[in-house]
Write a protein that holds these residues in place. Sequence first.
Motif, short mmCIF file in Angstrom:
data_model
loop_
_atom_site.label_atom_id
_atom_site.label_comp_id
_atom_site.label_asym_id
_atom_site.label_seq_id
_atom_site.Cartn_x
_atom_site.Cartn_y
_atom_site.Cartn_z
N CYS A 165 3.30 -5.58 4.98
CA CYS A 165 2.10 -4.76 4.73
C CYS A 165 0.87 -5.67 4.64
O CYS A 165 0.93 -6.74 4.04
CB CYS A 165 2.29 -4.01 3.41
SG CYS A 165 0.82 -3.14 2.82
N PRO A 166 -0.27 -5.26 5.22
CA PRO A 166 -1.48 -6.09 5.11
C PRO A 166 -1.89 -6.34 3.66
O PRO A 166 -2.53 -7.34 3.36
CB PRO A 166 -2.56 -5.27 5.84
CG PRO A 166 -1.81 -4.33 6.71
CD PRO A 166 -0.48 -4.06 6.05
N CYS A 213 4.73 -0.21 5.83
CA CYS A 213 5.33 0.31 4.59
C CYS A 213 6.22 1.52 4.87
O CYS A 213 7.34 1.58 4.37
CB CYS A 213 4.24 0.68 3.58
SG CYS A 213 3.55 -0.74 2.72
N CYS A 227 0.82 -1.23 0.00
CA CYS A 227 0.00 0.00 0.00
C CYS A 227 0.84 1.26 0.00
O CYS A 227 0.40 2.31 -0.44
CB CYS A 227 -0.97 -0.01 1.18
SG CYS A 227 -0.21 0.46 2.76
N ASN A 228 2.05 1.19 0.54
CA ASN A 228 3.00 2.31 0.60
C ASN A 228 2.58 3.43 1.55
O ASN A 228 3.13 4.51 1.52
CB ASN A 228 3.24 2.91 -0.80
CG ASN A 228 4.59 3.60 -0.90
OD1 ASN A 228 5.53 3.23 -0.19
ND2 ASN A 228 4.69 4.61 -1.74
N HIS A 229 1.58 3.19 2.43
CA HIS A 229 1.24 4.23 3.41
C HIS A 229 0.92 3.69 4.80
O HIS A 229 0.66 4.46 5.71
CB HIS A 229 0.10 5.13 2.90
CG HIS A 229 -1.13 4.39 2.54
ND1 HIS A 229 -2.00 3.87 3.46
CD2 HIS A 229 -1.64 4.06 1.33
CE1 HIS A 229 -2.99 3.26 2.84
NE2 HIS A 229 -2.80 3.35 1.55
N CYS A 230 0.92 2.37 4.98
CA CYS A 230 0.64 1.84 6.32
C CYS A 230 1.90 1.95 7.20
O CYS A 230 2.98 2.31 6.73
CB CYS A 230 0.14 0.39 6.24
SG CYS A 230 1.44 -0.81 5.85
ZN LIG Z 1 1.41 -1.04 3.53
#
Ligand SMILES: [Zn+2]
Length: 340
Positions: free
Chosen positions: A105-106, A97, A91-94
């Motif tokens: 990442c989920p 990440c 996702c690049n934002h959790c």
């Molecule tokens: Zn993520």
Amino acid sequence: MKAVRIHEFGGPEVLRWEDVPDAKPRKDQVLVRVRACAMNHLDIWVRKGLPGVKLPHIPGSDVAGEIVEVGEYVTGFTPGQRVLLAPMHFCNHCAKCVAGLQNQCPEFTVRGFGVEGGNCELVAAPAVSVIPIPDNFDFNQAASVPLVFLTAWHMLVGRGGLRPGQTVLVLGASSGVGIAAIQVAKLFHARVITTAGSEAKLEKARALGADHGINHYQQKISDEVKTFTSKEGVDIVIEHVGEATWEQSMKCLKPAGTLVTCGATTGPNASFDLRFLYSRQLSLLGSYMGTMGELYEVLGHIFAGRLKAVVDKTFGLQDVRAAHEYMEKSQMFGKVVLNP
Ligand SMILES: [Zn+2]
């Protein structure tokens, strides 16, 4: 564009070469013309049917090619630039990440598995997964690197904590992960023992730096390891074979040794005696792909020539069925690469 798609799970005959709508980049994506897409065993698992694959589906994890279009929100890339794509989707934002732990990442999955892959002419990818390659770097070589070298690096360095001078057993010298793991271990000046099914493959493994080769059809792995290590055993075992070798792999470890596994090609149901695990203080570690930081780290060694992908054979993308059949015969040493 032309693409390889599966509409049902099964043998190589379910791979269809067909027309699909052109991939279109979102504003935060880059559109890449695929020049090479390397195969992995994952392609075969996906074709046969894995939970999480939505049909119809385009397989293929490892892409190299040229940028043809750059989304409005993307900076730092230009059309014509030669790149490879990280095979990870995240996702690049959790929290994971942004901490650089993309493979936790989920939403983590692999291109060509949980999201559509690169067995086609055009791929739209988020800018974060687009990595420039040197001008003179061959596309087939570039596509052969990411999944297997990242996997081997994460297993040995990220999970296994490899240190200079240790002894490593790498199962399956001719596999993509095996070829990568032998070289990464040698980069750390480890002693490497490896296994293969023929003398010809063992010879190639020695050429990559392996110190000792075991023919797993003619020799017992744990006996050979004991002899080679003066009964001591190895510090790290790189496992991806599964059921067929698990017991042997555990026996090869020295006290407090570490087994790292990233696969179960021969079956997922391994068993062992818990008393052996605790009394010998062994570590059993799972490993799945790796992080973006690790991918950049391993690519640095690739681009500097310290690590090298091995390409066994290339096929035209339209000949994907023949490529799958070739790969399933397991006669190769190195990567099978498809060229659109
Ligand atoms: Zn993520």
